[in-house]
Each structure stands twice: as structure tokens, then as C-alpha cells.
Scaffold this motif. Sequence first.
Motif, short mmCIF file in Angstrom:
data_model
loop_
_atom_site.label_atom_id
_atom_site.label_comp_id
_atom_site.label_asym_id
_atom_site.label_seq_id
_atom_site.Cartn_x
_atom_site.Cartn_y
_atom_site.Cartn_z
N ALA A 139 0.83 -1.20 0.00
CA ALA A 139 0.00 0.00 0.00
C ALA A 139 0.86 1.26 0.00
N TYR A 140 0.32 2.33 -0.65
CA TYR A 140 0.94 3.64 -0.62
C TYR A 140 -0.07 4.60 -0.01
N VAL A 141 0.29 5.22 1.10
CA VAL A 141 -0.54 6.26 1.70
C VAL A 141 0.01 7.59 1.19
N MET A 142 -0.82 8.41 0.55
CA MET A 142 -0.34 9.61 -0.12
C MET A 142 -1.08 10.86 0.30
N LYS A 143 -0.31 11.90 0.61
CA LYS A 143 -0.85 13.24 0.82
C LYS A 143 -0.58 14.02 -0.46
N LEU A 144 -1.64 14.55 -1.07
CA LEU A 144 -1.55 15.12 -2.41
C LEU A 144 -1.56 16.64 -2.39
N ASP A 145 -0.82 17.22 -3.34
CA ASP A 145 -0.86 18.65 -3.59
C ASP A 145 -2.10 18.96 -4.45
N ALA A 146 -2.16 20.12 -5.04
CA ALA A 146 -3.34 20.56 -5.80
C ALA A 146 -3.57 19.65 -7.00
N ILE A 147 -4.60 18.83 -6.94
CA ILE A 147 -4.79 17.78 -7.95
C ILE A 147 -5.32 18.31 -9.28
N GLY A 148 -5.80 19.54 -9.31
CA GLY A 148 -6.28 20.11 -10.57
C GLY A 148 -5.21 20.86 -11.34
N ASN A 149 -4.02 20.95 -10.78
CA ASN A 149 -2.91 21.67 -11.37
C ASN A 149 -1.83 20.68 -11.78
N MET A 150 -1.50 20.61 -13.07
CA MET A 150 -0.58 19.58 -13.54
C MET A 150 0.80 19.71 -12.89
N TYR A 151 1.29 20.92 -12.76
CA TYR A 151 2.61 21.11 -12.17
C TYR A 151 2.67 20.52 -10.77
N HIS A 152 1.69 20.83 -9.95
CA HIS A 152 1.70 20.38 -8.57
C HIS A 152 1.34 18.90 -8.43
N HIS A 153 0.35 18.44 -9.21
CA HIS A 153 -0.05 17.04 -9.04
C HIS A 153 1.01 16.09 -9.58
N PHE A 154 1.70 16.47 -10.65
CA PHE A 154 2.74 15.58 -11.15
C PHE A 154 3.98 15.60 -10.25
N CYS A 155 4.07 16.58 -9.38
CA CYS A 155 5.07 16.52 -8.33
C CYS A 155 4.75 15.38 -7.37
N ASP A 156 3.46 15.11 -7.15
CA ASP A 156 3.05 13.93 -6.37
C ASP A 156 3.52 12.65 -7.05
N PHE A 157 3.24 12.53 -8.33
CA PHE A 157 3.59 11.31 -9.06
C PHE A 157 5.12 11.14 -9.15
N PHE A 158 5.81 12.24 -9.35
CA PHE A 158 7.26 12.15 -9.43
C PHE A 158 7.84 11.66 -8.10
N ASN A 159 7.37 12.20 -6.99
CA ASN A 159 7.89 11.78 -5.69
C ASN A 159 7.50 10.35 -5.35
N LEU A 160 6.35 9.90 -5.84
CA LEU A 160 6.00 8.49 -5.66
C LEU A 160 6.97 7.61 -6.43
N TYR A 161 7.31 8.01 -7.65
CA TYR A 161 8.27 7.23 -8.44
C TYR A 161 9.64 7.21 -7.75
N ALA A 162 10.11 8.36 -7.28
CA ALA A 162 11.38 8.41 -6.57
C ALA A 162 11.34 7.52 -5.33
N SER A 163 10.19 7.45 -4.68
CA SER A 163 10.04 6.63 -3.48
C SER A 163 10.14 5.14 -3.79
N LEU A 164 9.70 4.74 -4.99
CA LEU A 164 9.86 3.33 -5.38
C LEU A 164 11.34 2.97 -5.41
N HIS A 165 12.17 3.91 -5.82
CA HIS A 165 13.62 3.65 -5.82
C HIS A 165 14.17 3.64 -4.40
N VAL A 166 13.69 4.51 -3.54
CA VAL A 166 14.12 4.48 -2.14
C VAL A 166 13.76 3.13 -1.53
N ASN A 167 12.64 2.58 -1.96
CA ASN A 167 12.13 1.32 -1.43
C ASN A 167 12.57 0.11 -2.23
N SER A 168 13.55 0.27 -3.12
CA SER A 168 13.86 -0.81 -4.07
C SER A 168 14.57 -2.00 -3.46
#
Length: 527
Positions: A225-254
Motif C-alpha cells: 500500500a501507498y498512503v499519499m498526501k496530495l498537492d493541488a490535484i487540478g494543477n498539472m505542475y503540482h499534481h505531477f510533483c506527487d507522481f514524481f515523488n512516488l516514483y522516486a520513493s519506489l527507488h528508495v524502497n527498491s
Amino acid sequence: MMVDIVCVAVAAVIIVSDLVEGRVWEDLNLHPQHYPFFFNTNPGVADECHQDPNCPYKIHLDRDACWGYESACPPGEAYSQPSCPGDARGWVNTKKEQRETFYKQADFGYVKKRRSELEVYCQPEQEVDSSLECSDHLRFCRGRNLWLDLRHLTERSDPVLYHTDVLMKGQIGGHCRVDEELLKKNTDMISFLQSWGPEMRHFQRIDKPVARQSKQCDIWVEKPAYVMKLDAIGNMYHHFCDFFNLYASLHVNSTDERAFFNDTQVLVWMTYQYRTNFAPAFTAFTENPIWNLKDVSGKRVCFREVMFPLLPRMIFGLYYNTPLIWGCEGSGLFHAFSRHMLHRLGVFGREGIVDDRVHITFLSRQTKYRQILNEAELAQNLQKNETYVVHRAVYSHQMDLHHQLRQDQWTDIFVGMHGSGLTHLLFLPDWAVVFEIYNCGDPNCYQDLARLRGIKYMTWEDSSKVTPQDEGYHPQLKGAHEKFTNYTFDVAEFQRLIEKAVKYVKGHRGWQNLQAKPHSTPGHQEL
């Protein structure tokens, strides 16, 4: 101290080995270029593939490749090869220091640092126990057999969004030995999008082991499971910062060899229904419906394995608050993120398509402000050149995200006013140019994002050849502001800048390689 180190190692082994079932490679779905990196990071899975005659990934085994955060990764074999052609502007004294700084700030060196910080906050004493590991300041955490008590949420009258008081003492915990001193030391960043301190400060030991059969659990989450606190989901710049940090976290957890699998459960830390045009991006991380707190309100939720990923507004985080050194570009972490997202969403490039024309996309704004008033005239002037294909893209909240990303892959020069839509630069081809035609007094935002992604950035050069509609008026600051008006651009100057961008595109090795490859009859020429 030696005893503690041994215990940490044992805990890590328990987390991984307890979850490995069947042949790991059967559930892999990576970008083809990423397989060698995955197998070298996970030698156990590589051995499994070697020994199984049915493993389809043998071509990717035994190749010299590493992400860069592994304990022994020669620079020549690392995914990242950042470039620092520009002046560091006083940050450091040498090119070596400049590259190292960029790598640590915004590349796989950032992942390496977070991995090195991981400490055990709740130590398991036997195999069935819980465990909790976190990085400094609780910016990333992962745990096993953890318990959340969310029964109180049914009595809460206000909806949960950017709140730091969702959990109280004893409403999160596990059956393990809590390091109270370490926990207290790292609960120093109590802000919703900066750390997990608001939640983890309440972590406590519970009396009985957390397990599927436990009466303590109303919901048992078997999937990672991934528990996520999200930034502004209607704004691409901010919401894709969520997705980018999730991807980086997969590497931290690799260290978990199933870290990149898609059979996961995402829980977003809000009671509002998660609804946004960008929601399909989550399919790069999970194949299951997204939960919010309302879905589990009134329940005690137990997680077999859970990750609390890096957050979008961390101090010195990625990419919103990155203090990016001048003169460098080309983060391998951002490049890998782009490839990962496009592959998982089924968006493919132009390989095999006969087309040597330069594709120019206008990001056409439908907002009240920051419109290009003579956009049609600029586009019509370009269309006179038969070697150009000119698109007008209206990336509205009604347009399917997959269609937007396909258009990105068919774009060589991306033209747009300052705004969150320029975040599409993350998914442009490597040879592309992002032309922020006017930055509206914010010169670094998308220039830095383009540097991170490793693509060419351009903006308007002659202020005498751009005409604002008026001085603009900021509704909060109550004064003139460049972001709150519209603009007209000189046609000849725009043509000159486009020709400059075309020269860059055609001179890029990626473009030249695309043209040199054998082509087949295209299924389509462009979108």
C-alpha cells in the motif's frame, strides 16, 4: 551498536522475503530500457530468471547497468550522465563539484541520500512483529504489519484535506519496540506536505501482533500500500510533483524486489473523492481503484506492507522546492520517470514512422489571462513552411490524459505561455524544445524543470517586441502583475526564434537517430 545493526538487517530481510511469492519476473512491467537496471539491483530475481527457461528477459541479464544509488555503481554504468556546460555562478569552484551537487540535489544521488538516512523507528522482536523505517525528518517511511485507527473520522464534521490533525496519540502503531527518542528528534517538520511528522509523532506500540486474523483489524490490506498526501490535484505542475515523488520513493524502497509492481493499493489522505483529469497517471503505479479516507472511515485498517512516500513540498525536495545549482541539466531520475510513466500508460514514441517534418505544438490557453492574442497569426505564418506540422492543443480538463501525452510524443517544439500546462515538457522527446514564449516575470520555474528533464528551454528574448494587453492586476496583491493579462508577439521575431529551435532539434543526436532508423509504413502521420 553491532547488535542494532544486525537487527536492522534481519528486519529488512523479513520485509522482503515474507512477501515474495511465485516468480517475481512474471509480474514485471518495466520500460524495456529499464530491465537491466532492475535485474542488477535485484540479483535474486536475476538468478531466478537465469534458472527458468521460460523467463523472457534473459537478454537483459548480465549487462553493465545500475541506477546510481547502489553501493557499488561505477559512474560509466550509471543511468545518469548529467551535463554541466554552464557557469555555476559561484555555487562551487570546480566542474566535479558542480556535477556532484546537481546529482545530489535532483538525480539518483537524492535517492541514495534518502536510502542512507533510513533508520528503524520501531524494531521487530520476532518474525510476526511490526516494523517501521523512516528517513530523516520522517520525509519517507515504510512499514510492515502497521495499524491505523480511523474510527474517529465518522465523528469529524469538517472534511479532511490539508490537515495535520487527522491522527491522535495511539491511532497509528505496531507491535514492535518504538525508539521514542529517535521519533521525537525527527518530528521537527509538522507541515502537511513536508513530512509524515504530523502522523508519525503519534506512533505507539500496540499490545498484540498485527495480523490478518487479528480482531484489531476491520480491514486487512494484503497488497503493498501507498498512503499519499496530495498537492493541488487540478494543477498539472503540482499534481505531477506527487507522481514524481512516488516514483522516486519506489527507488528508495527498491530493496523490496516487488517495489515496481502494479498490484498495489493507494490510499489518498483526504476525505474528498479523488477526481481529476490526471487520475489515469495513477495507473503507472496501481491497477486497483484509489481509496480515500472516507472509504476507510470508521475502520481499523491494518497493512501488511505500507509505504509513506516522499512529499511534494519538502524543504529541499523534488521538484517544487529543489535548490537547483546553475549550469547543469539532464537528471537521470527525471528521464527515468518520464519513460516509466509513458510505458505504463501505453504511450509510445514515433519510432518506425516515416516523417522528417518538425512538429510544432501551440499550447492554447482557454483561461482569462496569459493568452497569446495573435496565436492564429503566428501559427498561420509557420504553416507556410511545408517542413513544419503545426498543431493547436487545447489541454482541457475534459481531454483524456493519454491523448495529451500522445500529442507530447508527436511534438518537437512545444510553445506556450507560463502556466502549469508547460509541465508537459516532462513527456516530450529527448530532442524537443520547450519554448515558454513569455515567462511573465517567473523566469526559473519551467526553465529549471526543463533542465531537470534534460530538454532545451527557450523564452522570448526581445522585450520591445512583445505587447501586453494592459498592465495586469493581481486580485490578492492588488497591483500590476504580468501573469494577469494577455500578450501579442511580433511575428518576425517569433519566426526567428522558431528557426533557432528547429536548428537545435535537427542537430540533436536523438532526432538524427530517429531519422536514420529503418521506417515502416506509418499507421498515422500525426495526431
